[in-house]
Design a protein around this motif. Structure first.
Motif, PDB file in Angstrom:
ATOM      1  N   HIS A  73       0.750  -0.978   0.019  1.00 25.55           N
ATOM      2  CA  HIS A  73      -0.116  -0.130  -0.151  1.00 25.55           C
ATOM      3  C   HIS A  73       0.837   1.322   0.000  1.00 25.55           C
ATOM      4  O   HIS A  73       1.773   1.438   0.817  1.00 25.55           O
ATOM      5  N   VAL A  74       0.694   2.300  -1.227  1.00 19.65           N
ATOM      6  CA  VAL A  74       1.304   3.523  -1.096  1.00 19.65           C
ATOM      7  C   VAL A  74       0.486   4.675  -1.197  1.00 19.65           C
ATOM      8  O   VAL A  74      -0.736   4.374  -1.536  1.00 19.65           O
ATOM      9  N   ILE A  75       0.927   5.775  -0.431  1.00 20.47           N
ATOM     10  CA  ILE A  75      -0.060   6.645  -0.361  1.00 20.47           C
ATOM     11  C   ILE A  75       0.797   7.870  -0.983  1.00 20.47           C
ATOM     12  O   ILE A  75       2.049   8.122  -0.345  1.00 20.47           O
ATOM     13  N   LEU A  76       0.280   8.581  -2.072  1.00 27.21           N
ATOM     14  CA  LEU A  76       1.049   9.796  -2.630  1.00 27.21           C
ATOM     15  C   LEU A  76       0.156  11.165  -2.293  1.00 27.21           C
ATOM     16  O   LEU A  76      -0.837  11.033  -2.195  1.00 27.21           O
ATOM     17  N   ASP A  77       0.913  11.987  -2.049  1.00 26.19           N
ATOM     18  CA  ASP A  77       0.570  13.301  -2.279  1.00 26.19           C
ATOM     19  C   ASP A  77       0.285  13.964  -3.484  1.00 26.19           C
ATOM     20  O   ASP A  77       0.956  14.397  -4.050  1.00 26.19           O
ATOM     21  N   GLY A  78      -1.028  14.230  -3.608  1.00 28.42           N
ATOM     22  CA  GLY A  78      -1.472  14.904  -5.195  1.00 28.42           C
ATOM     23  C   GLY A  78      -0.526  16.040  -5.399  1.00 28.42           C
ATOM     24  O   GLY A  78      -0.292  16.795  -6.533  1.00 28.42           O
ATOM     25  N   ALA A  79      -0.489  17.016  -4.202  1.00 30.70           N
ATOM     26  CA  ALA A  79       0.022  18.326  -4.448  1.00 30.70           C
ATOM     27  C   ALA A  79       1.477  18.180  -5.019  1.00 30.70           C
ATOM     28  O   ALA A  79       2.018  18.826  -5.526  1.00 30.70           O
ATOM     29  N   VAL A  80       2.281  17.231  -4.275  1.00 26.48           N
ATOM     30  CA  VAL A  80       3.686  16.981  -4.819  1.00 26.48           C
ATOM     31  C   VAL A  80       3.780  16.465  -6.027  1.00 26.48           C
ATOM     32  O   VAL A  80       4.526  16.747  -6.657  1.00 26.48           O
ATOM     33  N   CYS A  81       2.742  15.548  -6.567  1.00 27.09           N
ATOM     34  CA  CYS A  81       2.875  14.855  -7.572  1.00 27.09           C
ATOM     35  C   CYS A  81       2.291  15.779  -9.011  1.00 27.09           C
ATOM     36  O   CYS A  81       2.179  15.378 -10.147  1.00 27.09           O
ATOM     37  N   ALA A  82       1.838  16.958  -8.676  1.00 26.21           N
ATOM     38  CA  ALA A  82       1.393  17.934  -9.838  1.00 26.21           C
ATOM     39  C   ALA A  82       2.456  18.465 -10.697  1.00 26.21           C
ATOM     40  O   ALA A  82       2.389  18.793 -11.801  1.00 26.21           O
ATOM     41  N   GLN A  83       3.655  18.486  -9.968  1.00 26.86           N
ATOM     42  CA  GLN A  83       4.773  18.741 -11.009  1.00 26.86           C
ATOM     43  C   GLN A  83       5.759  17.623 -11.200  1.00 26.86           C
ATOM     44  O   GLN A  83       6.165  17.151 -10.115  1.00 26.86           O
ATOM     45  N   ARG A  84       6.424  17.696 -12.292  1.00 22.38           N
ATOM     46  CA  ARG A  84       7.514  16.728 -12.769  1.00 22.38           C
ATOM     47  C   ARG A  84       8.550  16.527 -11.952  1.00 22.38           C
ATOM     48  O   ARG A  84       8.848  15.592 -11.241  1.00 22.38           O
ATOM     49  N   GLU A  85       8.967  17.796 -11.390  1.00 24.81           N
ATOM     50  CA  GLU A  85      10.239  18.098 -10.605  1.00 24.81           C
ATOM     51  C   GLU A  85      10.213  17.292  -9.364  1.00 24.81           C
ATOM     52  O   GLU A  85      11.196  16.849  -8.733  1.00 24.81           O
ATOM     53  N   THR A  86       8.932  17.376  -8.829  1.00 22.98           N
ATOM     54  CA  THR A  86       8.786  16.878  -7.454  1.00 22.98           C
ATOM     55  C   THR A  86       8.155  15.530  -7.514  1.00 22.98           C
ATOM     56  O   THR A  86       8.437  14.683  -6.716  1.00 22.98           O
ATOM     57  N   ALA A  87       7.386  15.157  -8.337  1.00 29.27           N
ATOM     58  CA  ALA A  87       6.762  13.694  -8.554  1.00 29.27           C
ATOM     59  C   ALA A  87       7.762  12.644  -8.673  1.00 29.27           C
ATOM     60  O   ALA A  87       7.667  11.568  -8.403  1.00 29.27           O
ATOM     61  N   ILE A  88       8.779  12.711  -9.583  1.00 33.03           N
ATOM     62  CA  ILE A  88       9.610  11.780 -10.185  1.00 33.03           C
ATOM     63  C   ILE A  88      10.091  11.190  -8.875  1.00 33.03           C
ATOM     64  O   ILE A  88      10.249  10.106  -8.664  1.00 33.03           O
ATOM     65  N   PRO A  89      11.202  12.035  -8.176  1.00 35.09           N
ATOM     66  CA  PRO A  89      11.691  11.591  -7.114  1.00 35.09           C
ATOM     67  C   PRO A  89      10.882  10.558  -5.920  1.00 35.09           C
ATOM     68  O   PRO A  89      11.360   9.703  -5.594  1.00 35.09           O
ATOM     69  N   LEU A  90       9.421  11.453  -5.884  1.00 33.95           N
ATOM     70  CA  LEU A  90       8.574  10.633  -4.881  1.00 33.95           C
ATOM     71  C   LEU A  90       7.996   9.405  -5.420  1.00 33.95           C
ATOM     72  O   LEU A  90       8.100   8.517  -4.821  1.00 33.95           O
ATOM     73  N   LEU A  91       7.860   9.459  -6.771  1.00 38.71           N
ATOM     74  CA  LEU A  91       7.403   8.088  -7.401  1.00 38.71           C
ATOM     75  C   LEU A  91       8.469   7.033  -7.420  1.00 38.71           C
ATOM     76  O   LEU A  91       8.232   5.826  -7.018  1.00 38.71           O
ATOM     77  N   GLU A  92       9.655   7.412  -7.415  1.00 35.90           N
ATOM     78  CA  GLU A  92      11.048   6.410  -7.412  1.00 35.90           C
ATOM     79  C   GLU A  92      10.954   5.874  -6.004  1.00 35.90           C
ATOM     80  O   GLU A  92      11.241   4.729  -6.015  1.00 35.90           O
ATOM     81  N   ALA A  93      10.895   6.524  -4.916  1.00 30.05           N
ATOM     82  CA  ALA A  93      11.123   6.240  -3.668  1.00 30.05           C
ATOM     83  C   ALA A  93       9.612   5.492  -3.169  1.00 30.05           C
ATOM     84  O   ALA A  93       9.877   4.299  -2.716  1.00 30.05           O
ATOM     85  N   LYS A  94       8.774   6.185  -3.490  1.00 31.09           N
ATOM     86  CA  LYS A  94       7.149   5.132  -2.919  1.00 31.09           C
ATOM     87  C   LYS A  94       7.160   3.871  -3.497  1.00 31.09           C
ATOM     88  O   LYS A  94       6.500   2.945  -3.060  1.00 31.09           O
TER      89      LYS A  94
END
Length: 104
Positions: free
Chosen positions: A3-24
């Motif tokens: 189970h993974v929870i992502l923050d949509g505010a962080v995922c709105a921009q490529r620069e912040t989403a890519i590292p978050l997606l990699e980690a989570k």
């Protein structure tokens, strides 16, 4: 199932989403760091349930909308992958800190 929870505010921009997606999502080091590669990786990742809090914040940018589309399309086509927004509940007139996941 993981189970993974992502923050949509962080995922709105490529620069912040890519590292978050990699980690989570524990994406492999060789992934292409684009949405097509993400789609491919999600098929290989095993059983994952992704819930997105602040879902609406994700939809305000073109990248966020495209990312949501990748998650939704993969969930529709891959039985081992789930994606849904997270909704907050109100109990007794007060906001609860608990989340209710709305699955398919």
């Amino acid at each position: 199932m993981r189970h993974v929870i992502l923050d949509g505010a962080v995922c709105a921009q490529r620069e912040t989403a890519i590292p978050l997606l990699e980690a989570k999502l524990e994406l492999p080091a060789w992934w292409g760091r684009n949405l097509d590669a993400l789609s491919d990786c999600l098929w290989e990742a095993g059983e994952i349930s992704v819930r997105v809090k602040n879902h609406r914040a994700m939809l305000v940018s073109p990248f966020g909308r495209a990312l949501w589309q990748v998650l939704a399309d993969t969930a529709r086509e891959n039985p081992r992958f789930q994606a849904a927004p997270v909704r907050r509940l109100r109990l007794g007139g007060r906001r609860s800190g608990r989340f209710l996941s709305l699955a398919k």
